[in-house]
Design an enzyme around this catalytic site. Structure first.
Site, short mmCIF file in Angstrom:
data_model
loop_
_atom_site.label_atom_id
_atom_site.label_comp_id
_atom_site.label_asym_id
_atom_site.label_seq_id
_atom_site.Cartn_x
_atom_site.Cartn_y
_atom_site.Cartn_z
N SER A 63 0.79 -1.23 0.00
CA SER A 63 0.00 0.00 0.00
C SER A 63 0.82 1.28 0.00
CB SER A 63 -0.94 0.02 1.21
OG SER A 63 -2.07 -0.74 0.93
N LYS A 66 0.39 3.36 -2.96
CA LYS A 66 -0.79 4.23 -3.16
C LYS A 66 -0.41 5.71 -3.15
CE LYS A 66 -3.86 0.72 -1.28
NZ LYS A 66 -4.45 0.14 -0.07
N TYR A 188 -3.79 -2.33 -10.40
CA TYR A 188 -3.72 -2.21 -8.94
C TYR A 188 -2.86 -3.32 -8.33
CZ TYR A 188 -5.04 -2.35 -4.04
OH TYR A 188 -4.98 -2.40 -2.67
N TYR A 240 -4.65 3.68 7.74
CA TYR A 240 -6.02 3.12 7.80
C TYR A 240 -6.68 3.50 9.13
CZ TYR A 240 -2.87 0.21 5.06
OH TYR A 240 -1.87 -0.23 4.25
N VAL A 258 1.14 -3.80 3.80
CA VAL A 258 1.09 -5.10 4.47
C VAL A 258 2.32 -5.97 4.20
CG1 VAL A 258 -1.43 -5.26 4.74
CG2 VAL A 258 -0.36 -6.16 2.67
#
Ligand code: GLN
Length: 304
Positions: A63, A66, A188, A240, A258
């Site tokens: 992530s 991102k 993605y 998050y 992760v």
């Protein structure tokens, strides 16, 4: 500042927490990584680099990518991006579906899966060769041509990515995905499979410590205004449903993945990347969070 000594002290002080947490297994390929790896690289504005452990070993940045896709998208379409993705912390897990229904397919922010899938869709629309062009972007920021996707990780994500497929289909039902769902998911899964070392990641994140200008170069990759926005989003949404905790304990804009990586910045001072694969229940690296908490405590630097 005696950064090398500080990194050594951190390495000593995190020892009691070494066995804590679990490696991510929901992407089977990530479960093959040695859970006891640990690396850190701190890159200062004066060009000095301080390193420790497995800082030259590639890992799946997941992530953290991102932030990089968001940067490429805002550098191309500017503030129009916020029409398709919001900038509010979600308070929910990274792969949650719940908010999409009542928020009419507008993801809460670009750093959770739903938001990143919308950003992926934007890149698929505007780039000639999306995967290749994204790689070129990262390679140029980092000054390293070796950066690549890990096809095994991308395939592993695709084979088990039922939630991401659900998110993409839900977004499509609200017309917030413009391209073919499988094409967007393929992009993605590849961006998440990007492999980098702590050293490469800390060099890349200098961009955000330097108001959008590539460090060591003169190119303004992001307008200053947009660089500031990305830092604000990292601060409020980078972890998050643990973004508050990270702000509280560490006090720097940052982003986790992760794969066990965390990249963070202190504006005009340094960027830092740390990697340790064991995760806490919210999906953030246990030793990574602990290391950065100790770093800001020991240096006395925090944006607050
Ligand atoms: N590729 C992972 C996923 O989509 C990324 C999640 C993460 O790093 N938090 O589930």
């Amino acid at each position: 500042m005696k950064y090398q000594e500080i990194l050594q002290e951190i390495h000593e002080e995190i020892k009691p927490f070494k066995g804590e947490g679990q490696i991510a297994t929901y992407i089977p390929e990530l479960a093959t990584v040695d859970p006891d790896k640990y690396g850190i690289c701190l890159h200062c504005f004066d060009g000095q680099e301080y390193t420790l452990g497995d800082y030259e070993e590639k890992f799946s940045i997941q992530s953290i990518s991102k932030v990089l896709t968001l940067s490429l998208a805002v550098s191309k379409i500017g503030e129009r991006i916020w029409e398709r993705v919001d900038v509010e912390p979600s308070g929910d897990p990274f792969n949650s579906l719940v908010q999409l229904e009542y928020e009419q397919g507008i993801p809460r922010n670009p750093l959770i899966n739903s938001g990143a899938i919308v950003v992926a869709d934007i890149l698929v629309s505007i780039l000639d060769d999306p995967k290749e062009d994204f790689l070129k972007f990262i390679r140029s920021i980092c000054g390293n041509e070796s950066i690549n996707f890990n096809p095994k990780v991308a395939a592993s994500e695709k084979a088990t990515g039922f939630r991401n497929a659900a998110l993409a289909n839900m977004l499509k039902s609200f017309d917030n995905i413009k391209n073919d769902v499988d094409t967007v998911l393929d992009f993605y899964f590849h961006q998440c499979s990007l492999e980098m070392t702590c050293q490469e990641l800390s060099r890349t994140f200098l961009l955000f410590a330097n108001h959008g200008t590539q460090y060591g170069g003169t190119e303004q990759i992001l307008p200053r205004r947009l660089g500031k926005r990305i830092n604000a989003i990292m601060q409020t949404c980078g972890f998050y449903d643990e973004a508050g905790e990270f702000s509280f304990r560490v006090g720097l804009p940052g982003k986790s993945g992760v794969g066990g990586g965390i990249a963070a910045i202190y504006p005009q001072q340094y960027s830092v990347a740390v990697w340790s694969p064991r995760l806490n229940p919210k999906g953030n690296s246990v030793l990574g969070m602990k290391s950065l908490e100790l770093l800001t405590t020991k240096t006395g630097y925090s944006i607050f």
